[in-house]
Design an enzyme around this catalytic site. Structure first.
Site, mmCIF file in Angstrom:
data_model
loop_
_atom_site.group_PDB
_atom_site.id
_atom_site.type_symbol
_atom_site.label_atom_id
_atom_site.label_comp_id
_atom_site.label_asym_id
_atom_site.label_seq_id
_atom_site.Cartn_x
_atom_site.Cartn_y
_atom_site.Cartn_z
ATOM 1 C CE LYS A 208 -4.207 10.329 -2.123
ATOM 2 N NZ LYS A 208 -4.493 9.523 -3.307
ATOM 3 N NE ARG A 242 -2.553 3.215 -0.896
ATOM 4 C CZ ARG A 242 -1.900 4.252 -0.375
ATOM 5 N NH1 ARG A 242 -2.524 5.378 -0.165
ATOM 6 N NH2 ARG A 242 -0.622 4.147 -0.071
#
Ligand code: PMM
Length: 261
Positions: A208, A242
């Site tokens: 991210k 995840r």
């Protein structure tokens, strides 16, 4: 968690993006093969999504989302535990019919009022992520006085809505969703506040932007930082992480379990 016996360690959820426009990896034609590779690398479950949720992304229509995810789930179910990453109850329904055993909803039930009733009726476990609106303009909602307290309070409301329907719910702080980098770091600093909500915790930091901002690296070079977050999540007792790059996280969760968290 129904259907997910305790492994004595954090689970690794491998990301299978059946999208042409995910921010860091896209697998439209070879999603099943990609999922099988992630299984080989040690994934405990595979999360199949057909709608990109990167900041600014436009929505795909329901028919397109169904066409992307259902064949991939059908191709993987039976060989792996599969979750579907969707905010639509109709897509969740088709995914469960195709063999998905977990529904991962980045909106925590806020995008589609039919979602919680559906997972309740189907009896499938459910991930409720912290969310303040669809990706197109979610970053305008990244406004907090106290991000940890507000995310916890908003997640507690989603937890209570799920538990009221007897849904087996996992909570997720939604790193990067209606959050700037400082908000995501603040949440990672206080994973204890999130586990104190009393439900299993899922952490999604993989590749991210807040990692890229710290390191000044593009998405393809953020896997080592992602594995570092896996260690933090595992030490905090997270139920799952995840991730795109499974192997380093699969090793990391075993190292943390061996040392004891
Ligand atoms: N992040 C993305 C998509 N789905 N689901 C959960 N539960 N938690 C997350 O943090 C999350 C998610 C965005 O990443 P991607 O586009 O690489 O899948």
């Amino acid at each position: 968690m129904r259907g997910f016996p305790d492994l004595g360690r954090t689970r690794v959820m491998g990301i299978v993006n059946a999208t042409p426009d995910s921010f860091s990896d896209a697998h439209l034609g070879d999603a099943v093969e990609h999922g099988l590779r992630l299984l080989d690398e040690g994934a405990d479950l595979l999360d199949v999504g057909g709608e990109s949720t990167r900041p600014g992304a436009a929505r795909v229509c329901e028919d397109e989302e169904l066409a992307r995810v259902v064949p991939v789930i059908a191709g993987l179910a039976g060989r792996a535990a599969v979750s579907v990453d969707t905010t639509r109850a109709s897509v969740a329904q088709a995914a469960v019919d195709a063999g998905a055993v977990l529904v991962n909803d980045v909106s925590g039930g806020l995008a589609d009022p039919q979602m919680l009733p559906f997972v309740a009726a189907a009896g499938v476990p459910y991930v409720a992520m912290h969310w303040r609106g669809h990706s197109a303009d979610m970053q305008t909602r990244a406004v907090y006085d106290d991000v940890v307290a507000e995310v916890c309070a908003e997640l507690a409301a989603r937890r209570d809505a799920a538990l009221a329907l007897d849904v087996d719910v996992v909570l997720d702080p939604g790193l990067g969703f209606a959050k700037d980098a400082d908000h995501s770091w603040a949440l990672l600093q206080r994973l204890d506040a999130l586990t104190a909500l009393g439900r299993p915790l899922l952490v999604g930091a993989s590749r991210k932007a807040f990692l890229g901002a710290l390191l000044d690296k593009p998405a393809a070079q953020r896997d080592a930082a992602t594995a570092a977050v896996t260690v933090l999540a595992a030490q905090a007792g997270a139920w799952a992480v995840r991730v795109h790059d499974v192997a380093p996280s699969a090793d990391a969760v075993r190292v943390v379990a061996r040392v004891g968290s």
